[in-house]
Scaffold this motif. Structure first.
Motif, PDB file in Angstrom:
ATOM      1  N   ALA A 240       0.787  -1.378  -0.090  1.00  0.00           N
ATOM      2  CA  ALA A 240       0.064   0.113   0.023  1.00  0.00           C
ATOM      3  C   ALA A 240       0.894   1.259  -0.044  1.00  0.00           C
ATOM      4  O   ALA A 240       1.658   1.523   1.078  1.00  0.00           O
ATOM      5  N   SER A 241       0.757   2.069  -1.092  1.00  0.00           N
ATOM      6  CA  SER A 241       1.587   3.268  -1.014  1.00  0.00           C
ATOM      7  C   SER A 241       0.771   4.172  -1.957  1.00  0.00           C
ATOM      8  O   SER A 241       0.165   3.927  -3.047  1.00  0.00           O
ATOM      9  N   LEU A 242       0.525   5.567  -1.772  1.00  0.00           N
ATOM     10  CA  LEU A 242       0.108   6.651  -2.517  1.00  0.00           C
ATOM     11  C   LEU A 242       1.100   7.437  -3.075  1.00  0.00           C
ATOM     12  O   LEU A 242       1.853   8.101  -2.366  1.00  0.00           O
ATOM     13  N   THR A 243       1.293   7.420  -4.347  1.00  0.00           N
ATOM     14  CA  THR A 243       2.395   8.261  -5.023  1.00  0.00           C
ATOM     15  C   THR A 243       2.161   9.668  -4.544  1.00  0.00           C
ATOM     16  O   THR A 243       1.187  10.240  -4.286  1.00  0.00           O
ATOM     17  N   ASN A 244       3.360  10.373  -4.130  1.00  0.00           N
ATOM     18  CA  ASN A 244       3.693  11.506  -3.616  1.00  0.00           C
ATOM     19  C   ASN A 244       2.758  11.891  -2.477  1.00  0.00           C
ATOM     20  O   ASN A 244       2.439  13.347  -2.397  1.00  0.00           O
ATOM     21  N   MET A 245       2.398  11.098  -1.693  1.00  0.00           N
ATOM     22  CA  MET A 245       1.605  11.662  -0.484  1.00  0.00           C
ATOM     23  C   MET A 245       2.368  11.516   0.636  1.00  0.00           C
ATOM     24  O   MET A 245       2.760  10.426   1.120  1.00  0.00           O
ATOM     25  N   SER A 246       2.744  12.309   1.465  1.00  0.00           N
ATOM     26  CA  SER A 246       3.430  12.322   2.809  1.00  0.00           C
ATOM     27  C   SER A 246       2.465  11.859   3.928  1.00  0.00           C
ATOM     28  O   SER A 246       1.248  11.758   3.821  1.00  0.00           O
ATOM     29  N   ASP A 247       3.018  11.311   4.986  1.00  0.00           N
ATOM     30  CA  ASP A 247       2.047  11.025   6.187  1.00  0.00           C
ATOM     31  C   ASP A 247       1.232  12.073   6.572  1.00  0.00           C
ATOM     32  O   ASP A 247       0.075  11.854   6.953  1.00  0.00           O
ATOM     33  N   GLU A 248       1.895  13.201   6.436  1.00  0.00           N
ATOM     34  CA  GLU A 248       0.929  14.434   7.069  1.00  0.00           C
ATOM     35  C   GLU A 248      -0.160  14.734   6.248  1.00  0.00           C
ATOM     36  O   GLU A 248      -1.414  14.792   6.769  1.00  0.00           O
ATOM     37  N   GLU A 249       0.216  14.657   4.910  1.00  0.00           N
ATOM     38  CA  GLU A 249      -1.134  14.866   4.010  1.00  0.00           C
ATOM     39  C   GLU A 249      -1.971  13.539   3.952  1.00  0.00           C
ATOM     40  O   GLU A 249      -3.099  13.987   3.928  1.00  0.00           O
ATOM     41  N   TYR A 250      -1.609  12.488   4.321  1.00  0.00           N
ATOM     42  CA  TYR A 250      -2.611  11.370   4.527  1.00  0.00           C
ATOM     43  C   TYR A 250      -3.459  11.483   5.673  1.00  0.00           C
ATOM     44  O   TYR A 250      -4.632  11.615   5.644  1.00  0.00           O
ATOM     45  N   LEU A 251      -2.795  11.867   6.792  1.00  0.00           N
ATOM     46  CA  LEU A 251      -3.664  12.152   7.712  1.00  0.00           C
ATOM     47  C   LEU A 251      -4.723  13.343   7.657  1.00  0.00           C
ATOM     48  O   LEU A 251      -5.938  13.176   8.045  1.00  0.00           O
ATOM     49  N   ASP A 252      -3.976  14.275   6.950  1.00  0.00           N
ATOM     50  CA  ASP A 252      -5.107  15.462   6.885  1.00  0.00           C
ATOM     51  C   ASP A 252      -6.297  14.973   5.781  1.00  0.00           C
ATOM     52  O   ASP A 252      -7.463  15.673   5.943  1.00  0.00           O
ATOM     53  N   LYS A 253      -5.931  14.158   4.806  1.00  0.00           N
ATOM     54  CA  LYS A 253      -6.887  13.723   3.785  1.00  0.00           C
ATOM     55  C   LYS A 253      -7.777  12.627   4.191  1.00  0.00           C
ATOM     56  O   LYS A 253      -9.174  12.464   4.039  1.00  0.00           O
ATOM     57  N   TYR A 254      -7.267  11.783   4.876  1.00  0.00           N
ATOM     58  CA  TYR A 254      -7.984  10.491   4.990  1.00  0.00           C
ATOM     59  C   TYR A 254      -7.944   9.925   6.475  1.00  0.00           C
ATOM     60  O   TYR A 254      -8.301   8.862   6.860  1.00  0.00           O
ATOM     61  N   GLY A 255      -7.050  10.631   7.304  1.00  0.00           N
ATOM     62  CA  GLY A 255      -7.164  10.135   8.578  1.00  0.00           C
ATOM     63  C   GLY A 255      -7.877  10.886   9.724  1.00  0.00           C
ATOM     64  O   GLY A 255      -8.601  11.775   9.430  1.00  0.00           O
ATOM     65  N   LEU A 256      -8.151  10.506  10.888  1.00  0.00           N
ATOM     66  CA  LEU A 256      -8.879  11.028  12.051  1.00  0.00           C
ATOM     67  C   LEU A 256      -7.664  12.003  12.791  1.00  0.00           C
ATOM     68  O   LEU A 256      -6.938  11.656  13.430  1.00  0.00           O
ATOM     69  N   ASN A 257      -8.026  13.141  12.479  1.00  0.00           N
ATOM     70  CA  ASN A 257      -7.333  14.420  12.790  1.00  0.00           C
ATOM     71  C   ASN A 257      -8.062  15.151  14.133  1.00  0.00           C
ATOM     72  O   ASN A 257      -9.192  14.590  14.119  1.00  0.00           O
ATOM     73  N   LYS A 258      -7.684  15.942  14.790  1.00  0.00           N
ATOM     74  CA  LYS A 258      -8.544  16.459  15.899  1.00  0.00           C
ATOM     75  C   LYS A 258      -9.648  17.481  15.440  1.00  0.00           C
ATOM     76  O   LYS A 258     -10.497  17.259  15.932  1.00  0.00           O
ATOM     77  N   GLN A 259      -9.652  18.054  14.240  1.00  0.00           N
ATOM     78  CA  GLN A 259     -10.890  18.560  13.556  1.00  0.00           C
ATOM     79  C   GLN A 259     -12.019  17.541  13.491  1.00  0.00           C
ATOM     80  O   GLN A 259     -13.102  17.774  13.844  1.00  0.00           O
ATOM     81  N   ARG A 260     -11.474  16.655  13.043  1.00  0.00           N
ATOM     82  CA  ARG A 260     -12.599  15.363  12.572  1.00  0.00           C
ATOM     83  C   ARG A 260     -13.041  14.896  14.030  1.00  0.00           C
ATOM     84  O   ARG A 260     -14.104  14.496  14.218  1.00  0.00           O
ATOM     85  N   TYR A 261     -12.058  14.664  15.073  1.00  0.00           N
ATOM     86  CA  TYR A 261     -12.597  14.153  16.365  1.00  0.00           C
ATOM     87  C   TYR A 261     -13.716  15.125  16.755  1.00  0.00           C
ATOM     88  O   TYR A 261     -14.734  14.491  17.285  1.00  0.00           O
ATOM     89  N   GLU A 262     -13.607  16.170  16.603  1.00  0.00           N
ATOM     90  CA  GLU A 262     -14.606  17.192  17.138  1.00  0.00           C
ATOM     91  C   GLU A 262     -16.077  17.062  16.413  1.00  0.00           C
ATOM     92  O   GLU A 262     -16.936  17.528  17.110  1.00  0.00           O
ATOM     93  N   MET A 263     -15.923  16.554  15.115  1.00  0.00           N
ATOM     94  CA  MET A 263     -17.285  16.417  14.255  1.00  0.00           C
ATOM     95  C   MET A 263     -17.940  14.987  15.112  1.00  0.00           C
ATOM     96  O   MET A 263     -19.198  14.882  14.634  1.00  0.00           O
ATOM     97  N   LEU A 264     -17.380  14.296  15.703  1.00  0.00           N
ATOM     98  CA  LEU A 264     -18.016  12.868  16.030  1.00  0.00           C
ATOM     99  C   LEU A 264     -19.186  13.194  16.720  1.00  0.00           C
ATOM    100  O   LEU A 264     -19.175  14.142  17.520  1.00  0.00           O
TER     101      LEU A 264
END
Ligand code: CP
Length: 296
Positions: free
Chosen positions: A218-242
């Protein structure tokens, strides 16, 4: 193949699942009050892939149940001489082991074990199935909501390579839950239930995050870990939406800062370590079924 093997969740009907959940609950609540006739029984653990949770919770459960346990080290056994999975399993059966717990990187490895007569518990096959993880996840959801019907489950991330996702989606839908998915389109197995992440997070009662399985390619071309978290991960903003009652799950190991912001792994809504705790009782219940023991 023994009828008491557990290879995929398709091996179990709704009543079987209910019985296993009841047994796991009993193992949790009636600590040490049970006594099962397992003193002269044995099990061999055969892990061709690394594992911490599955391997060591099965091992601890086996020892608490009184089984004699052999951990077959694939690095020092005759696996290194090229002995096949079938011949290794048949050898352990011939020596006299009563149960095999097997994890293997090949999808449906168990198809070549048809002529093994002792029960086999699948501890994970490639990107195929992970039934013991699915059952401990069910236990965690049932503890929280008391039911599965109409519970909204969002499965997020690397569905393509995940044996947890396929076992859980199939079983939760069978039990009446509503399942939607979110993540990179390259990693979706079925786009029909795919939703944008923010929409899914607001809809969900359970957000089930999946590990990005780099070891399976599994790898996404040209995507950093930070970008993955921002786009597809559970970050603090999304936690507040739960929703206020929503929970977060992850089979682990967690890639902190990729699927989930590191500070949220032990947040109030996280049940990640509760899942691991439930794994102990659940694996005792699965072993009990493998030995066809009906009573405590
Ligand atoms: N969840 C899970 O299967 O973890 P391990 O790979 O550590 O067993």
């Amino acid at each position: 193949m023994s009828p008491y093997s557990l290879l995929t969740m398709e091996d179990l009907g709704v009543n079987d699942i209910q019985n296993i959940l009841d047994d796991a609950y009993r193992f949790t609540t009636d600590k040490k009050k049970w006594k099962l006739p397992l003193e002269n029984k044995s099990a061999a653990n055969l892990f061709y892939e690394p594992s911490t949770r599955t391997h060591f919770s099965f091992k601890y459960a086996q020892s608490q149940l009184g089984l004699f346990v052999a951990d077959v080290d694939t690095a020092t056994s005759s696996v290194t001489k090229g002995e096949s999975l079938y011949d290794t399993a048949k050898t352990l059966e011939s020596i006299g082991y009563d149960l095999l717990i097997i994890r293997h990187p090949q999808d449906k490895y168990y198809a070549e074990l048809e002529n093994i007569n002792i029960p086999i518990i699948n501890a994970g096959d490639g990107s195929g199935s992970h039934p013991s993880q699915c059952l401990l996840d069910l236990m965690t959801i049932k503890e929280e909501f008391g039911k599965f019907e109409n519970i909204n489950i969002l499965i997020v991330g690397d569905l393509l390579h995940s044996r947890v996702a396929s076992s859980n989606k199939y079983t939760l839908e069978m039990l009446g839950a509503n399942v939607k998915c979110s993540g990179p389109k390259e990693w979706m197995r079925d786009n029909s239930s795919c939703v944008p992440l923010d929409e899914g997070v607001k809809w969900a009662d359970v957000v089930m995050l999946l590990r990005v399985q780099k070891e399976r390619g599994a790898s996404l071309t040209n995507m950093s870990d930070e970008e993955y978290l921002d786009k597809y991960g559970l970050n603090k903003q999304r936690y507040e939406m739960l929703k206020s009652h929503a929970i977060i799950m992850h089979p682990a190991p967690v890639n902190r800062g990729i699927e989930i912001d590191s500070s949220l792994v032990e947040a109030k809504k996280s049940r990640i370590f509760k899942q691991m705790q439930n794994g102990m009782s659940m694996r005792k219940a699965i072993i009990k079924r493998a030995f066809n023991i009906r009573e405590f």
